[in-house]
Design a protein around this motif. Structure first.
Motif, PDB file in Angstrom:
ATOM      1  N   ARG A 129      -1.013   5.872  -5.215  1.00  0.00           N
ATOM      2  CA  ARG A 129      -1.284   5.163  -3.963  1.00  0.00           C
ATOM      3  C   ARG A 129      -2.627   5.605  -3.400  1.00  0.00           C
ATOM      4  N   THR A 130      -3.254   4.735  -2.643  1.00  0.00           N
ATOM      5  CA  THR A 130      -4.501   5.105  -1.971  1.00  0.00           C
ATOM      6  C   THR A 130      -4.234   6.136  -0.880  1.00  0.00           C
ATOM      7  N   ALA A 131      -3.017   6.114  -0.308  1.00  0.00           N
ATOM      8  CA  ALA A 131      -2.648   7.058   0.764  1.00  0.00           C
ATOM      9  C   ALA A 131      -2.269   8.430   0.207  1.00  0.00           C
ATOM     10  N   GLY A 132      -2.332   8.592  -1.090  1.00  0.00           N
ATOM     11  CA  GLY A 132      -1.947   9.859  -1.721  1.00  0.00           C
ATOM     12  C   GLY A 132      -0.806   9.635  -2.699  1.00  0.00           C
ATOM     13  N   ASN A 133      -0.946  10.197  -3.862  1.00  0.00           N
ATOM     14  CA  ASN A 133       0.059  10.033  -4.906  1.00  0.00           C
ATOM     15  C   ASN A 133       1.308  10.849  -4.592  1.00  0.00           C
ATOM     16  N   LEU A 134       2.432  10.363  -5.080  1.00  0.00           N
ATOM     17  CA  LEU A 134       3.717  11.044  -4.951  1.00  0.00           C
ATOM     18  C   LEU A 134       4.348  11.134  -6.331  1.00  0.00           C
ATOM     19  N   GLU A 135       5.160  12.163  -6.531  1.00  0.00           N
ATOM     20  CA  GLU A 135       5.899  12.257  -7.783  1.00  0.00           C
ATOM     21  C   GLU A 135       7.134  13.112  -7.588  1.00  0.00           C
ATOM     22  N   GLY A 136       8.059  12.962  -8.494  1.00  0.00           N
ATOM     23  CA  GLY A 136       9.281  13.742  -8.452  1.00  0.00           C
ATOM     24  C   GLY A 136      10.139  13.435  -9.657  1.00  0.00           C
ATOM     25  N   HIS A 137      11.359  13.899  -9.601  1.00  0.00           N
ATOM     26  CA  HIS A 137      12.313  13.674 -10.677  1.00  0.00           C
ATOM     27  C   HIS A 137      13.511  12.901 -10.143  1.00  0.00           C
ATOM     28  N   PHE A 138      14.272  12.321 -11.067  1.00  0.00           N
ATOM     29  CA  PHE A 138      15.475  11.596 -10.679  1.00  0.00           C
ATOM     30  C   PHE A 138      16.558  11.794 -11.724  1.00  0.00           C
ATOM     31  N   ALA A 145       0.842  -1.206   0.000  1.00  0.00           N
ATOM     32  CA  ALA A 145       0.000   0.000   0.000  1.00  0.00           C
ATOM     33  C   ALA A 145       0.876   1.254   0.000  1.00  0.00           C
ATOM     34  N   ALA A 146       1.945   1.248   0.786  1.00  0.00           N
ATOM     35  CA  ALA A 146       2.867   2.391   0.818  1.00  0.00           C
ATOM     36  C   ALA A 146       3.637   2.500  -0.496  1.00  0.00           C
ATOM     37  N   MET A 147       3.922   1.353  -1.111  1.00  0.00           N
ATOM     38  CA  MET A 147       4.671   1.347  -2.357  1.00  0.00           C
ATOM     39  C   MET A 147       3.835   1.874  -3.525  1.00  0.00           C
ATOM     40  N   GLY A 148       2.569   1.506  -3.558  1.00  0.00           N
ATOM     41  CA  GLY A 148       1.719   1.939  -4.669  1.00  0.00           C
ATOM     42  C   GLY A 148       2.182   1.345  -5.984  1.00  0.00           C
ATOM     43  N   LYS A 149       1.815   2.009  -7.059  1.00  0.00           N
ATOM     44  CA  LYS A 149       2.203   1.594  -8.410  1.00  0.00           C
ATOM     45  C   LYS A 149       3.126   2.652  -9.002  1.00  0.00           C
ATOM     46  N   LEU A 150       4.279   2.198  -9.457  1.00  0.00           N
ATOM     47  CA  LEU A 150       5.334   3.075  -9.961  1.00  0.00           C
ATOM     48  C   LEU A 150       5.242   3.220 -11.471  1.00  0.00           C
ATOM     49  N   GLN A 151       5.508   4.429 -11.915  1.00  0.00           N
ATOM     50  CA  GLN A 151       5.614   4.696 -13.345  1.00  0.00           C
ATOM     51  C   GLN A 151       6.770   5.661 -13.562  1.00  0.00           C
ATOM     52  N   PHE A 152       7.581   5.386 -14.589  1.00  0.00           N
ATOM     53  CA  PHE A 152       8.686   6.269 -14.960  1.00  0.00           C
ATOM     54  C   PHE A 152       8.394   6.931 -16.293  1.00  0.00           C
ATOM     55  N   ASN A 153       8.856   8.153 -16.416  1.00  0.00           N
ATOM     56  CA  ASN A 153       8.892   8.847 -17.700  1.00  0.00           C
ATOM     57  C   ASN A 153      10.360   9.204 -17.921  1.00  0.00           C
ATOM     58  N   LEU A 154      11.004   8.516 -18.844  1.00  0.00           N
ATOM     59  CA  LEU A 154      12.432   8.720 -19.096  1.00  0.00           C
ATOM     60  C   LEU A 154      12.579   9.901 -20.044  1.00  0.00           C
ATOM     61  N   LEU A 155      13.203  10.961 -19.556  1.00  0.00           N
ATOM     62  CA  LEU A 155      13.227  12.222 -20.292  1.00  0.00           C
ATOM     63  C   LEU A 155      14.482  12.445 -21.125  1.00  0.00           C
ATOM     64  N   GLU A 156      15.665  12.142 -20.581  1.00  0.00           N
ATOM     65  CA  GLU A 156      16.920  12.415 -21.294  1.00  0.00           C
ATOM     66  C   GLU A 156      17.955  11.353 -21.012  1.00  0.00           C
ATOM     67  N   PHE A 157      18.590  10.894 -22.074  1.00  0.00           N
ATOM     68  CA  PHE A 157      19.728   9.983 -21.988  1.00  0.00           C
ATOM     69  C   PHE A 157      20.957  10.745 -22.486  1.00  0.00           C
ATOM     70  N   LYS A 158      22.017  10.755 -21.700  1.00  0.00           N
ATOM     71  CA  LYS A 158      23.274  11.378 -22.107  1.00  0.00           C
ATOM     72  C   LYS A 158      24.387  10.343 -21.931  1.00  0.00           C
ATOM     73  N   GLN A 159      25.045   9.993 -23.019  1.00  0.00           N
ATOM     74  CA  GLN A 159      26.163   9.061 -22.925  1.00  0.00           C
ATOM     75  C   GLN A 159      27.403   9.843 -22.534  1.00  0.00           C
ATOM     76  N   LEU A 160      27.993   9.495 -21.401  1.00  0.00           N
ATOM     77  CA  LEU A 160      29.186  10.170 -20.888  1.00  0.00           C
ATOM     78  C   LEU A 160      30.466   9.448 -21.289  1.00  0.00           C
ATOM     79  N   ALA A 161      30.350   8.150 -21.517  1.00  0.00           N
ATOM     80  CA  ALA A 161      31.465   7.298 -21.937  1.00  0.00           C
ATOM     81  C   ALA A 161      30.835   6.043 -22.536  1.00  0.00           C
ATOM     82  N   PRO A 162      31.598   5.195 -23.200  1.00  0.00           N
ATOM     83  CA  PRO A 162      30.994   3.994 -23.786  1.00  0.00           C
ATOM     84  C   PRO A 162      30.240   3.131 -22.772  1.00  0.00           C
ATOM     85  N   ASP A 163      30.679   3.159 -21.525  1.00  0.00           N
ATOM     86  CA  ASP A 163      30.061   2.320 -20.491  1.00  0.00           C
ATOM     87  C   ASP A 163      29.351   3.130 -19.414  1.00  0.00           C
ATOM     88  N   LEU A 164      29.011   4.401 -19.682  1.00  0.00           N
ATOM     89  CA  LEU A 164      28.418   5.260 -18.650  1.00  0.00           C
ATOM     90  C   LEU A 164      27.367   6.190 -19.243  1.00  0.00           C
TER      91      LEU A 164
END
Length: 145
Positions: free
Chosen positions: A117-126, A87-106
């Motif tokens: 969530r039933t307890a109230g929706n949350l959102e933010g950026h990462f 219930a605290a976890m709710g259902k997660l959704q991502f919106n992937l906005l930008e990909f920046k390649q910094l190196a071949p492996d990064l």
């Protein structure tokens, strides 16, 4: 008959090696798949599964609203404490906005997260730093707000 058998084997091989298991994924496709894996585990209430997308190292860095957490195990414990049940976890959704390649492996990834969530929706950026380690893409740093 021999010619027909050769054609069938050749066609079968072409289908087999063009299937998703054998096709070469681009780094962005692989990272999108990593994020889908993370979403699926979260939405099943599986925090340990969600954490499999992170680098299992004491050097993992997580920054959230409560500050900095160092290490995979500490980040796992932080998630378990912050989200004690489905219930605290709710259902997660991502919106992937930008990909920046910094190196071949990064890669640097910017996105938006939403929890319904039933307890109230949350959102933010990462922002994530994702590195290819031992052939697998792993999150090595996560700043979520």
């Amino acid at each position: 008959m021999r010619f027909l058998l050769s054609v069938i084997l050749l066609a079968s091989s072409a289908l087999l090696f063009s299937s998703p298991g054998y096709a070469q994924q681009s780094p962005e496709q692989a990272i999108r798949q990593l994020m889908q894996q993370q979403t699926a585990a979260w939405n099943q209430g599986n925090i340990p599964g969600f954490m499999q997308t992170y680098w299992q190292s004491d050097s993992l860095l997580f920054i959230g609203k409560n500050g900095i957490t160092h290490g995979w195990q500490a980040t796992l414990e932080r998630y378990k404490k912050s989200y004690p049940d489905t219930a605290a976890m709710g259902k997660l959704q991502f919106n992937l906005l930008e990909f920046k390649q910094l190196a071949p492996d990064l890669f640097f990834l910017v996105g938006k997260w939403q929890l319904q969530r039933t307890a109230g929706n949350l959102e933010g950026h990462f922002t994530l730093l994702i590195r290819k380690l031992n052939g697998a893409w792993k999150i090595i740093a996560d700043h979520s707000s």
